[in-house]
Design a protein around this motif. Structure first.
Motif, short mmCIF file in Angstrom:
data_model
loop_
_atom_site.label_atom_id
_atom_site.label_comp_id
_atom_site.label_asym_id
_atom_site.label_seq_id
_atom_site.Cartn_x
_atom_site.Cartn_y
_atom_site.Cartn_z
N MET A 34 5.99 -2.66 -4.15
CA MET A 34 4.55 -2.35 -4.18
C MET A 34 3.99 -2.23 -2.75
SD MET A 34 1.36 -4.30 -5.92
CE MET A 34 1.75 -4.05 -7.64
N GLU A 35 4.54 -3.08 -1.86
CA GLU A 35 4.07 -3.05 -0.46
C GLU A 35 4.34 -1.68 0.17
OE1 GLU A 35 2.21 -5.15 1.23
OE2 GLU A 35 2.11 -6.32 -0.63
N GLN B 171 4.68 1.13 -1.39
CA GLN B 171 3.83 2.16 -1.99
C GLN B 171 2.41 2.07 -1.43
OE1 GLN B 171 4.06 2.14 -6.24
NE2 GLN B 171 3.82 4.35 -6.37
N THR B 172 1.96 0.85 -1.26
CA THR B 172 0.62 0.65 -0.68
C THR B 172 0.59 1.25 0.72
OG1 THR B 172 0.44 -1.43 -1.90
CG2 THR B 172 -1.13 -1.08 -0.11
N TRP B 173 1.67 0.98 1.47
CA TRP B 173 1.75 1.52 2.84
C TRP B 173 1.70 3.05 2.81
CZ3 TRP B 173 0.84 0.09 7.48
CH2 TRP B 173 1.33 0.84 8.56
N ALA B 174 2.42 3.64 1.85
CA ALA B 174 2.46 5.10 1.73
C ALA B 174 1.07 5.65 1.41
CB ALA B 174 3.44 5.50 0.65
N VAL B 175 0.39 4.93 0.50
CA VAL B 175 -0.98 5.36 0.12
C VAL B 175 -1.90 5.32 1.33
CG1 VAL B 175 -3.01 4.68 -1.21
CG2 VAL B 175 -0.78 4.75 -2.31
N LEU B 176 -1.83 4.22 2.07
CA LEU B 176 -2.71 4.07 3.24
C LEU B 176 -2.41 5.14 4.29
CD1 LEU B 176 -2.79 0.17 3.58
CD2 LEU B 176 -4.67 1.66 2.89
N THR B 177 -1.12 5.47 4.44
CA THR B 177 -0.73 6.51 5.40
C THR B 177 -1.32 7.87 4.98
OG1 THR B 177 1.32 5.29 5.71
CG2 THR B 177 1.24 7.53 6.59
N ARG C 254 -2.35 -2.93 -7.01
CA ARG C 254 -3.02 -3.17 -5.72
C ARG C 254 -4.20 -2.20 -5.60
NH1 ARG C 254 -3.05 -7.12 -2.70
NH2 ARG C 254 -0.85 -7.22 -2.23
N LEU C 255 -5.35 -2.75 -5.26
CA LEU C 255 -6.54 -1.90 -5.12
C LEU C 255 -6.71 -1.49 -3.65
CD1 LEU C 255 -9.13 -3.80 -7.37
CD2 LEU C 255 -7.91 -1.70 -7.92
N ALA D 179 2.76 13.07 -4.97
CA ALA D 179 4.01 13.44 -4.31
C ALA D 179 4.56 12.30 -3.46
CB ALA D 179 3.78 14.67 -3.44
N GLU D 180 3.71 11.60 -2.73
CA GLU D 180 4.19 10.62 -1.75
C GLU D 180 4.13 9.17 -2.24
OE1 GLU D 180 2.91 11.34 2.23
OE2 GLU D 180 2.56 13.47 1.79
N ALA D 181 3.30 8.88 -3.22
CA ALA D 181 3.25 7.52 -3.76
C ALA D 181 3.12 7.62 -5.27
CB ALA D 181 2.07 6.76 -3.15
N PRO D 182 4.20 7.99 -5.95
CA PRO D 182 4.12 8.16 -7.41
C PRO D 182 3.62 6.88 -8.08
CG PRO D 182 6.24 8.90 -6.56
CD PRO D 182 5.56 8.21 -5.43
N GLY D 183 2.76 7.05 -9.04
CA GLY D 183 2.19 5.88 -9.72
C GLY D 183 0.82 5.50 -9.20
#
Lengths: 223, 225
Positions: free
Chosen positions: A1-2, A4-10, A50-51, A72-76
């Motif tokens: 999850m960490e 994916q969170t990092w990918a989302v933030l990026t 994670r919000l 594409a970069e953070a599926p889910g």
């Protein structure tokens, strides 16, 4: 999850129209869920997503484009764009505000009309007195002054009493609560409490001009 | 001071007054006589610009009445004391305040003027009635109060419309004496009256010019007066 969170933030960091983005801490998420699940919520044991809080710029971002990049970069990851349900509320609030201004305008116009009518009646009722005053050499300004003073003071006093009562009523409205009940937290904050004080002054100014115009119009018919 | 030149007043082809020419010179004393309804009151109203002539000219203190602004009319009226036939008091104010009304409306009610007011009230013999309301006064007292109000501003001209209309002969003579006194002090006086005995009584005391109004016209009265 960490990861994916990092990918989302990026992704968010690189998205035009996003002012800032941050992942909420566990404590913050617990505080958000507390009203529904109680203080003893085992956040670690529950599959809570994670919000990530996103603050957009004035121009805003392309929601559809961002949704595709996230897929594409953070599926889910799900983009929950509040503007979908917030927009009609904002529009309604804007309309309400406009209606408020229109109501204020109507109130001021009807105040002026009422005072003009009242002053006209008072002038008509005192026609003989006004005639005597003119005969002994009173200028229009002197005669009008007596009526203007009386009506301005009455409007000022009435508006002051009304404003005082209104301010007390607003102060007694329910306060904003953490439960966020509907229509709570209405009222003034800080220096905004000075705004209602303009009402008696405005009423006085309107009364002054409405009476003065009515008085001079009535005097015009009397030599 | 006040001058009418071919002044007319009325509506339609048959005006109430026509070709009225009159000049009230400073210090002069005039009587205006004629039957009831002849237009004496209307002529006086022309003289203090309550009415405007429908033809001809009325001049007040070198100003054409028709062209005077409303404030100019008010200022002219402060120089013309008028004793109205029906007195025109404000019934809710005591006599003293009614007499002082011209001072009040011209913002001249100072300490000196208040002393003059006391003197004036004593001069017309109303000291004991100063706090009474106008409806409580007798006819003679009302006329004396009206005369006091007419002179409180120290006017140049005094116009009196039937000042002895509702009073007995003794009171008429008393009022006439007051008006003659004022004329001797330099005031121009015009009295409208149908009381010929009063005019005869005045002529023994003062050089008065008598004008007769009749048939809508003004003429100098004959030696019968």
């Amino acid at each position: 999850m960490e990861a994916q969170t990092w990918a989302v933030l990026t992704v968010l960091e690189q998205t035009p129209g996003v002012d800032s983005a941050r992942a909420l801490t566990e404590d913050e998420q617990r505080a958000l869920l507390e009203p529904w699940f109680g203080p003893e919520l085992p956040v670690d044991d529950l599959p809570i997503p994670r919000l990530v809080e996103v603050v957009e710029t004035t121009e805003g971002y392309d929601a559809e484009g961002l949704r595709q990049r996230l897929a594409a970069e953070a599926p889910g990851a799900v983009l929950d764009d509040h503007t979908r349900w917030r927009r009609p509320l904002v529009e309604a609030a804007t309309r309400l505000r406009l209606m408020g201004w229109v109501a204020i305008g109507l109130i001021l116009a009807s105040t002026a009309a009422l005072i003009t009518l009242a002053a006209g009646s008072a002038l008509a009722a005192n026609q003989q007195i006004i005639r005597v005053l003119r005969l002994v050499g009173a200028q229009d300004n002197y005669i009008a002054r007596a009526f203007v003073r009386r009506f301005t003071l009455r409007a000022l006093t009435g508006a002051a009493i009304g404003t005082g009562a209104g301010m007390i009523a607003v102060a007694l409205l329910p306060r904003a609560s953490t439960e966020g009940a509907f229509l709570t937290g209405l009222g003034f904050a800080g220096l905004h409490w000075l705004w209602p004080l303009a009402v008696p002054i405005l009423a006085g100014v309107i009364a002054f001009w409405a009476t003065r115009i009515a008085a001079f119009r009535a005097l015009r018919d009397l030599r | 001071m006040i001058e009418l030149q071919d002044a007319a007043y009325g509506y339609g082809a048959d005006p109430l007054l026509s070709d009225m020419s009159l000049r009230l010179a400073p210090g002069s004393f005039h009587f205006l006589t004629g039957p009831s309804g002849a237009g004496k009151t209307t002529l006086l109203k022309l003289c203090y610009a309550e009415l405007l002539p429908t033809a001809g000219s009325v001049r007040l203190f070198e100003q054409e009445a028709k062209e005077m602004a409303r404030d100019d009319v008010a200022r002219a009226r402060q120089r013309i004391g008028v004793v109205h036939q029906d007195c025109q008091f404000l019934d809710h104010l005591p006599v003293a305040e009614n007499i002082a009304l011209p001072l009040t409306v011209s913002d001249r009610k100072t300490g000196d003027e208040a002393a003059n007011l006391e003197e004036l009230i004593a001069w017309v013999g109303l000291r004991a009635r100063a706090d009474a309301l106008p409806p409580e006064l007798s006819g003679g007292e009302r006329q004396r109060a009206a005369l006091a109000r007419a002179v409180i501003m120290d006017p140049d001209v005094i116009l009196a419309d039937e000042p002895t209309g509702n009073v007995d002969w003794e009171m008429s003579l008393r009022l006439l004496t007051l008006l003659i006194e004022l004329n001797k002090m330099g005031k121009t006086v015009l009295i409208a009256t149908h009381d010929l005995a009063l005019i005869r009584a005045a002529k023994a005391e003062v050089a008065a010019r008598v004008l007769r109004i009749g048939g809508g016209r003004l003429q100098l009265a004959g030696a019968d007066l």
